[in-house]
Design a protein around this motif. Sequence first.
Motif, mmCIF file in Angstrom:
data_model
loop_
_atom_site.group_PDB
_atom_site.id
_atom_site.type_symbol
_atom_site.label_atom_id
_atom_site.label_comp_id
_atom_site.label_asym_id
_atom_site.label_seq_id
_atom_site.Cartn_x
_atom_site.Cartn_y
_atom_site.Cartn_z
ATOM 1 N N GLN A 131 22.608 43.703 41.353
ATOM 2 C CA GLN A 131 23.056 43.832 39.858
ATOM 3 C C GLN A 131 24.695 44.670 39.746
ATOM 4 O OE1 GLN A 131 21.387 42.137 37.402
ATOM 5 N NE2 GLN A 131 20.481 41.272 38.968
ATOM 6 N N ARG A 132 25.117 45.392 40.686
ATOM 7 C CA ARG A 132 26.267 46.124 40.519
ATOM 8 C C ARG A 132 27.009 45.935 41.894
ATOM 9 N NH1 ARG A 132 27.303 48.752 36.501
ATOM 10 N NH2 ARG A 132 28.860 50.335 37.900
ATOM 11 N N MET A 133 27.795 44.816 42.132
ATOM 12 C CA MET A 133 28.526 44.773 43.507
ATOM 13 C C MET A 133 29.968 45.084 43.282
ATOM 14 S SD MET A 133 27.023 40.820 44.241
ATOM 15 C CE MET A 133 27.284 40.246 42.243
ATOM 16 N N ALA A 134 30.179 45.921 44.388
ATOM 17 C CA ALA A 134 31.829 46.084 44.390
ATOM 18 C C ALA A 134 32.255 45.188 45.584
ATOM 19 C CB ALA A 134 31.857 47.450 45.233
ATOM 20 N N VAL A 135 33.177 44.361 45.280
ATOM 21 C CA VAL A 135 33.697 43.146 45.976
ATOM 22 C C VAL A 135 35.019 43.404 46.240
ATOM 23 C CG1 VAL A 135 33.809 40.600 46.002
ATOM 24 C CG2 VAL A 135 31.983 41.842 44.652
ATOM 25 N N LEU A 136 35.415 43.335 47.429
ATOM 26 C CA LEU A 136 36.648 44.238 48.084
ATOM 27 C C LEU A 136 37.534 42.937 48.597
ATOM 28 C CD1 LEU A 136 35.238 47.191 50.014
ATOM 29 C CD2 LEU A 136 35.679 46.905 47.563
ATOM 30 N N SER A 137 37.032 41.697 48.297
ATOM 31 C CA SER A 137 38.013 40.706 48.687
ATOM 32 C C SER A 137 38.001 39.405 47.668
ATOM 33 C CB SER A 137 37.426 39.720 49.879
ATOM 34 O OG SER A 137 35.986 39.423 49.982
ATOM 35 N N THR A 138 39.134 38.833 47.394
ATOM 36 C CA THR A 138 39.434 38.174 46.031
ATOM 37 C C THR A 138 38.737 36.800 46.104
ATOM 38 O OG1 THR A 138 41.131 37.110 45.037
ATOM 39 C CG2 THR A 138 41.567 37.133 47.206
ATOM 40 N N GLU A 139 38.570 36.068 47.321
ATOM 41 C CA GLU A 139 37.699 34.976 47.356
ATOM 42 C C GLU A 139 36.284 35.105 47.094
ATOM 43 O OE1 GLU A 139 37.466 36.846 51.362
ATOM 44 O OE2 GLU A 139 39.158 36.394 49.932
ATOM 45 N N ALA A 140 35.619 36.362 47.361
ATOM 46 C CA ALA A 140 34.134 36.319 47.116
ATOM 47 C C ALA A 140 34.213 36.808 45.528
ATOM 48 C CB ALA A 140 33.681 37.706 47.665
ATOM 49 N N VAL A 141 34.993 37.473 45.151
ATOM 50 C CA VAL A 141 35.034 37.611 43.559
ATOM 51 C C VAL A 141 35.319 36.284 42.804
ATOM 52 C CG1 VAL A 141 36.540 38.487 41.565
ATOM 53 C CG2 VAL A 141 36.230 40.065 43.809
ATOM 54 N N ASP A 142 36.101 35.352 43.383
ATOM 55 C CA ASP A 142 36.217 33.877 42.827
ATOM 56 C C ASP A 142 35.078 33.393 42.988
ATOM 57 O OD1 ASP A 142 37.495 31.983 41.632
ATOM 58 O OD2 ASP A 142 38.150 31.031 43.595
ATOM 59 N N VAL A 143 34.368 33.361 44.004
ATOM 60 C CA VAL A 143 32.989 32.536 43.892
ATOM 61 C C VAL A 143 31.889 33.150 43.209
ATOM 62 C CG1 VAL A 143 30.988 32.206 45.381
ATOM 63 C CG2 VAL A 143 33.492 31.952 46.531
ATOM 64 N N LEU A 144 32.138 34.501 42.988
ATOM 65 C CA LEU A 144 30.822 34.915 42.257
ATOM 66 C C LEU A 144 31.142 34.633 40.792
ATOM 67 C CD1 LEU A 144 30.497 38.241 44.164
ATOM 68 C CD2 LEU A 144 28.891 36.590 43.759
ATOM 69 N N TYR A 145 32.377 34.549 40.345
ATOM 70 C CA TYR A 145 32.712 34.326 38.904
ATOM 71 C C TYR A 145 32.411 32.740 38.807
ATOM 72 C CZ TYR A 145 35.399 37.963 36.662
ATOM 73 O OH TYR A 145 35.645 39.338 35.973
ATOM 74 N N ARG A 146 32.598 31.719 39.800
ATOM 75 C CA ARG A 146 32.131 30.435 39.490
ATOM 76 C C ARG A 146 30.606 30.365 39.471
ATOM 77 N NH1 ARG A 146 36.708 26.764 41.996
ATOM 78 N NH2 ARG A 146 38.344 28.210 42.347
ATOM 79 N N LEU A 147 30.213 31.259 40.091
ATOM 80 C CA LEU A 147 28.469 31.218 39.974
ATOM 81 C C LEU A 147 27.993 31.689 38.896
ATOM 82 C CD1 LEU A 147 27.793 31.807 43.799
ATOM 83 C CD2 LEU A 147 27.983 29.482 42.971
ATOM 84 N N GLY A 148 28.578 32.197 38.182
ATOM 85 C CA GLY A 148 28.166 32.631 36.593
ATOM 86 C C GLY A 148 27.480 34.189 36.806
ATOM 87 N N VAL A 149 28.205 34.825 37.768
ATOM 88 C CA VAL A 149 27.452 36.323 37.870
ATOM 89 C C VAL A 149 28.482 37.238 37.662
ATOM 90 C CG1 VAL A 149 25.514 35.746 39.033
ATOM 91 C CG2 VAL A 149 27.406 36.180 40.387
ATOM 92 N N ALA A 150 29.574 37.120 36.904
ATOM 93 C CA ALA A 150 30.865 38.049 36.928
ATOM 94 C C ALA A 150 29.970 39.337 36.342
ATOM 95 C CB ALA A 150 31.652 37.314 35.944
ATOM 96 N N ASP A 151 29.125 39.294 35.457
ATOM 97 C CA ASP A 151 28.602 40.533 34.860
ATOM 98 C C ASP A 151 28.152 41.472 35.898
ATOM 99 O OD1 ASP A 151 26.773 38.332 35.059
ATOM 100 O OD2 ASP A 151 25.207 39.819 33.851
ATOM 101 N N ARG A 152 27.706 41.090 37.003
ATOM 102 C CA ARG A 152 27.184 41.694 37.955
ATOM 103 C C ARG A 152 28.205 42.564 39.037
ATOM 104 N NH1 ARG A 152 22.377 38.306 40.651
ATOM 105 N NH2 ARG A 152 21.862 36.965 38.986
ATOM 106 N N ILE A 153 29.255 42.187 38.733
ATOM 107 C CA ILE A 153 30.689 42.742 39.672
ATOM 108 C C ILE A 153 30.855 43.893 38.950
ATOM 109 C CG2 ILE A 153 32.744 42.429 40.438
ATOM 110 C CD1 ILE A 153 32.247 39.510 40.453
ATOM 111 N N ALA A 154 30.830 45.043 39.698
ATOM 112 C CA ALA A 154 31.025 46.278 39.106
ATOM 113 C C ALA A 154 32.431 47.188 39.421
ATOM 114 C CB ALA A 154 29.947 47.753 39.670
ATOM 115 N N GLY A 155 32.997 46.342 40.273
ATOM 116 C CA GLY A 155 34.468 46.732 40.794
ATOM 117 C C GLY A 155 35.130 45.786 41.701
ATOM 118 N N VAL A 156 36.300 45.613 41.957
ATOM 119 C CA VAL A 156 37.048 44.725 42.880
ATOM 120 C C VAL A 156 38.156 45.327 43.490
ATOM 121 C CG1 VAL A 156 36.456 42.654 41.345
ATOM 122 C CG2 VAL A 156 38.709 44.066 40.802
#
Length: 291
Positions: A18-43
């Motif tokens: 529920q609170r992911m720190a995502v340190l690579s841009t491609e993983a951030v992009d995928v997670l947004y596309r999967l509809g879980v942007a609200d679970r990204i705590a930091g980039v």
Amino acid sequence: MNDFVLMSAAHPVPVSPQRMAVLSTEAVDVLYRLGVADRIAGVSGFTVYPPEARHDKPKVSGFKTARLARIQSVQPDLVIGYSKVQRALLDECEAAGLPTLWFNHRHIEGIHAMVDTLGQCVGRTEQAHTLNQQLRAHVAQVQQAAARLPWRPRVYFEEWHTPLTCGIQWVSELITLAGGIDVMAERARRDPFSARAVTPDEVLAAQPQLVLGAWCGQRFDTAQVLARPGWAALNATVLEMPSSDLLAPGPVALERGLAQMLAAICRVVGTTPEALGYQGPLDWRAPAAAH
């Protein structure tokens, strides 16, 4: 080495984090596309896609550097990173008790595997499957257009200049899919980064007709390239490509990156993607050519 590695032996990856720190841009992009942007705590500060992530999310790291305390400050239940460059950082997170997920894919099939893995991780397997289907459909459309090219140009892609370093494997694969012949295809499959070094004489001997460049973290200088001894005599077209669209191994590379690769190759051949029947998302910064 596996395309992706679950590093959390002592601290298993949580079910549906529920609170992911995502340190690579491609993983951030995928997670947004999967509809879980609200679970990204930091980039990472190097996050480019989607653009809103740079404004919506706290920046907790660079790509090569970070402070553990900064990552811990967003209280992540999972830290996601990419490549050997970030592995030491993820080891530090792991030692501090944070579950980590590490990707190290270097080819297009690895991109699809990353999408599937992230989908499983966040409970969005169907959405990940749909995303991969869409990406494969776009690749197929580019291949169909490229098959109509009257001829295939020889292409040299440069990722760095001191020393000269050719593109990584997925970029080499994009060149082929878009109808080019990567003159450094064998070198592109080598690992680590230093194993992809080439000499100016090797490039000259390969006689590329198209020289493409995306220097990671720095503008590609076409004048500097043409000033190298003997390079102007190649009479090759020299184009800068956007590094953010090609050097991150995620969906954007298979969409914008591949479309721009097709456009660059068409420019050399003397046609356009549209003339070849391509109707995809041709949204690219038209590069200025140098001869």
